[in-house]
Write a protein that holds these residues in place. Structure first.
Motif, mmCIF file in Angstrom:
data_model
loop_
_atom_site.group_PDB
_atom_site.id
_atom_site.type_symbol
_atom_site.label_atom_id
_atom_site.label_comp_id
_atom_site.label_asym_id
_atom_site.label_seq_id
_atom_site.Cartn_x
_atom_site.Cartn_y
_atom_site.Cartn_z
ATOM 1 N N GLY A 7 0.799 -1.222 0.000
ATOM 2 C CA GLY A 7 0.000 0.000 0.000
ATOM 3 C C GLY A 7 0.833 1.275 0.000
ATOM 4 N N PRO B 107 5.183 1.148 -5.240
ATOM 5 C CA PRO B 107 6.156 0.234 -5.829
ATOM 6 C C PRO B 107 7.567 0.385 -5.252
ATOM 7 C CG PRO B 107 5.167 1.673 -7.510
ATOM 8 C CD PRO B 107 4.496 1.965 -6.220
ATOM 9 N N PHE C 100 7.856 -1.222 -1.664
ATOM 10 C CA PHE C 100 7.660 -2.673 -1.661
ATOM 11 C C PHE C 100 8.800 -3.378 -2.391
ATOM 12 C CE2 PHE C 100 5.682 -6.614 -3.351
ATOM 13 C CZ PHE C 100 5.375 -7.204 -2.139
ATOM 14 N N ASN C 101 9.170 -2.895 -3.561
ATOM 15 C CA ASN C 101 10.214 -3.569 -4.341
ATOM 16 C C ASN C 101 11.567 -3.516 -3.645
ATOM 17 O OD1 ASN C 101 8.323 -4.189 -6.227
ATOM 18 N ND2 ASN C 101 8.936 -2.598 -7.687
ATOM 19 N N LEU D 71 12.013 -6.382 -1.320
ATOM 20 C CA LEU D 71 12.053 -7.731 -1.882
ATOM 21 C C LEU D 71 13.453 -8.335 -1.932
ATOM 22 C CD1 LEU D 71 9.389 -7.546 -4.705
ATOM 23 C CD2 LEU D 71 9.252 -8.772 -2.549
ATOM 24 N N ARG E 159 14.721 -12.434 -1.816
ATOM 25 C CA ARG E 159 15.534 -12.996 -2.901
ATOM 26 C C ARG E 159 16.910 -13.414 -2.415
ATOM 27 N NH1 ARG E 159 13.295 -8.540 -7.202
ATOM 28 N NH2 ARG E 159 11.260 -9.519 -7.422
ATOM 29 N N ARG F 299 15.762 -17.994 0.444
ATOM 30 C CA ARG F 299 15.274 -18.991 -0.522
ATOM 31 C C ARG F 299 15.297 -20.389 0.090
ATOM 32 N NH1 ARG F 299 15.032 -16.658 -5.783
ATOM 33 N NH2 ARG F 299 13.863 -18.501 -6.375
ATOM 34 N N GLU G 249 12.494 -20.525 2.474
ATOM 35 C CA GLU G 249 11.240 -20.679 1.745
ATOM 36 C C GLU G 249 10.923 -22.166 1.537
ATOM 37 O OE1 GLU G 249 11.654 -18.991 -2.122
ATOM 38 O OE2 GLU G 249 9.515 -19.026 -2.560
ATOM 39 N N MET H 246 11.316 -25.738 -7.078
ATOM 40 C CA MET H 246 11.793 -24.500 -6.459
ATOM 41 C C MET H 246 13.312 -24.379 -6.587
ATOM 42 S SD MET H 246 9.352 -24.302 -3.107
ATOM 43 C CE MET H 246 9.967 -22.763 -2.435
ATOM 44 N N MET I 249 2.459 -18.957 -6.073
ATOM 45 C CA MET I 249 3.418 -17.910 -5.728
ATOM 46 C C MET I 249 4.858 -18.410 -5.542
ATOM 47 S SD MET I 249 1.250 -15.529 -5.823
ATOM 48 C CE MET I 249 1.629 -13.960 -5.065
ATOM 49 N N HIS I 250 5.062 -19.715 -5.391
ATOM 50 C CA HIS I 250 6.420 -20.197 -5.123
ATOM 51 C C HIS I 250 6.900 -21.235 -6.129
ATOM 52 C CE1 HIS I 250 6.592 -18.241 -1.124
ATOM 53 N NE2 HIS I 250 5.294 -18.452 -1.153
ATOM 54 N N THR J 144 7.995 -17.364 -9.061
ATOM 55 C CA THR J 144 8.922 -17.421 -7.929
ATOM 56 C C THR J 144 9.148 -15.993 -7.431
ATOM 57 O OG1 THR J 144 10.946 -17.077 -9.189
ATOM 58 C CG2 THR J 144 10.109 -19.337 -9.052
ATOM 59 N N VAL J 145 9.881 -15.864 -6.331
ATOM 60 C CA VAL J 145 10.137 -14.533 -5.782
ATOM 61 C C VAL J 145 10.974 -13.671 -6.731
ATOM 62 C CG1 VAL J 145 9.779 -15.021 -3.334
ATOM 63 C CG2 VAL J 145 12.005 -15.484 -4.369
ATOM 64 N N ASP J 146 11.565 -14.298 -7.776
ATOM 65 C CA ASP J 146 12.285 -13.497 -8.768
ATOM 66 C C ASP J 146 11.318 -12.694 -9.638
ATOM 67 O OD1 ASP J 146 14.909 -14.222 -8.099
ATOM 68 O OD2 ASP J 146 14.663 -16.149 -9.102
ATOM 69 N N GLU J 147 10.144 -13.256 -9.889
ATOM 70 C CA GLU J 147 9.186 -12.574 -10.768
ATOM 71 C C GLU J 147 8.215 -11.683 -9.996
ATOM 72 O OE1 GLU J 147 8.138 -16.377 -12.087
ATOM 73 O OE2 GLU J 147 10.273 -16.392 -12.561
ATOM 74 N N ILE J 148 7.963 -12.064 -8.731
ATOM 75 C CA ILE J 148 6.935 -11.347 -7.986
ATOM 76 C C ILE J 148 7.472 -10.001 -7.511
ATOM 77 C CG2 ILE J 148 5.526 -11.396 -5.892
ATOM 78 C CD1 ILE J 148 5.457 -14.500 -6.296
ATOM 79 N N ASP J 149 6.762 -8.936 -7.872
ATOM 80 C CA ASP J 149 7.105 -7.594 -7.389
ATOM 81 C C ASP J 149 5.800 -6.815 -7.220
ATOM 82 O OD1 ASP J 149 6.308 -7.201 -9.949
ATOM 83 O OD2 ASP J 149 8.163 -6.283 -10.655
ATOM 84 N N TRP J 150 5.930 -5.525 -7.030
ATOM 85 C CA TRP J 150 4.740 -4.712 -6.768
ATOM 86 C C TRP J 150 3.733 -4.829 -7.917
ATOM 87 C CZ3 TRP J 150 2.083 -0.584 -8.848
ATOM 88 C CH2 TRP J 150 1.172 0.051 -7.980
ATOM 89 N N VAL K 15 1.703 -8.027 -7.798
ATOM 90 C CA VAL K 15 0.637 -7.978 -6.788
ATOM 91 C C VAL K 15 -0.508 -7.091 -7.276
ATOM 92 C CG1 VAL K 15 0.082 -7.408 -4.382
ATOM 93 C CG2 VAL K 15 2.319 -8.364 -4.938
ATOM 94 N N TRP L 246 -4.249 -8.396 -7.706
ATOM 95 C CA TRP L 246 -5.349 -7.842 -6.914
ATOM 96 C C TRP L 246 -6.283 -6.986 -7.756
ATOM 97 C CZ3 TRP L 246 -2.788 -6.544 -1.506
ATOM 98 C CH2 TRP L 246 -2.631 -7.755 -0.818
ATOM 99 N N PHE M 17 -6.076 -1.640 -1.037
ATOM 100 C CA PHE M 17 -4.998 -1.394 -2.002
ATOM 101 C C PHE M 17 -5.558 -0.865 -3.318
ATOM 102 C CE2 PHE M 17 -2.219 -3.164 -5.425
ATOM 103 C CZ PHE M 17 -1.154 -2.326 -5.202
ATOM 104 N N PHE N 174 -1.117 5.180 -7.332
ATOM 105 C CA PHE N 174 0.322 5.343 -7.601
ATOM 106 C C PHE N 174 0.562 5.668 -9.062
ATOM 107 C CE2 PHE N 174 -0.098 2.608 -3.919
ATOM 108 C CZ PHE N 174 0.633 3.342 -3.003
#
Lengths: 141, 138
Positions: free
Chosen positions: A61, A64, A67-68, A71, A75, A80, A83, A135, B43-44, B48-54, B57, B61, B124, B129
């Protein structure tokens, strides 16, 4: 927790005079105790991650950039690995949860206590091995 | 001739809050198996966490279905988890004072995390933004 008296071979060698953790050497816990301990540890572990996860998703909220920037944490190689451990904990907790529900609602379940626990292990591995494989493959690529 | 039913596992509470809690564990647990494993796979594993960003999301959403999915999961997982922590507290914390303290922490955590989680999922608005970025750029 099972039959009142535990068979001698499950209690391990007599450890009179031994103190501390060494007294447990050779001790083979009954499956009910083992599954219970794992259920509690995995449950609390997943809860801990959930609380962290709620905080990080709250930052969505804030836009970007905020939040980014966060991250990098997820990573990081240490995360990992964490995870994958998280997924292991979640899968075990789910499989063992089904076993608990079976015991609660199926009168004859107590006769198959050991088999049910082995079933949990089989279901857990059947889910976890392919998930972990995918994974790790995504991680090293 | 049949042997009496052996006590296996946690005994079902006789009534009151503990009985509701007992049922809640089992019902929310079954729902969470579906919700959380779907979440993990999407999501995993698939992503993966490499692709997931703001952006990821924000796109996800954009759909009310995923917001409802995530909010239901938040609600069930948080109460299931904190209720489990409550049972752990009851097992190990014996003194009355510390028990009240630990229970207060858990209930406060339930309220606070439910509120911030709900704010995240329900309020959200990615367009805000977008608008800010466009205004700053021009």
């Amino acid at each position: 927790m099972t039959t009142g008296t535990v068979p001698t071979q499950e209690r391990g060698p007599v450890t009179a005079g031994t103190r501390g953790i060494a007294a447990y050497r050779g001790y083979r816990p009954p499956v009910g105790m083992l599954s219970w301990a794992l259920h509690r540890i995995t449950g609390l572990g997943v809860l801990l991650f959930l609380l962290l996860h709620i905080v990080d998703i709250f930052l969505v909220g804030y836009g970007p950039e905020t939040f980014n920037e966060l991250l990098f944490l997820y990573r990081h190689p240490v995360f990992r690995i964490g995870e994958i451990i998280l997924v292991a904990g979640l899968y075990y907790h789910a499989a063992n949860g089904v076993r608990i529900i079976l015991i609660d609602f199926w009168d004859k379940a107590y006769q198959f206590e050991r088999q049910l626990f082995y079933g949990v292990i089989v279901v857990f591995l059947a889910g976890f091995i392919p998930t972990a494989f995918l994974m790790i493959r995504a991680m090293v690529r | 001739m049949s042997a009496p039913r052996l006590r296996v596992g946690r005994e079902r509470p006789a009534g009151g809050f503990e009985l509701y809690s007992w049922y809640f564990f089992r019902i929310s647990g079954l729902l969470l198996i579906f919700l959380a494993i779907t979440h993990v796979v999407i999501m995993h594993v698939i992503n993966t966490v490499d692709e997931i960003d703001w952006r990821f999301v924000a796109d996800r959403w954009g759909s009310p279905f995923w917001r409802a999915f995530d909010w239901l999961m938040l609600f069930l997982a948080l109460l299931h988890g904190l209720n489990g922590a409550r049972l752990a507290v009851d097992d190990y914390v014996r003194s009355r004072g510390w028990r009240i303290f630990a229970h207060s922490i858990l209930w406060s955590a339930a309220v606070i995390f439910l509120i911030i989680g709900s704010i995240a999922v329900l309020t959200f608005n990615p367009d805000a933004f977008q608008a800010a970025a466009t205004a700053a750029g021009s």
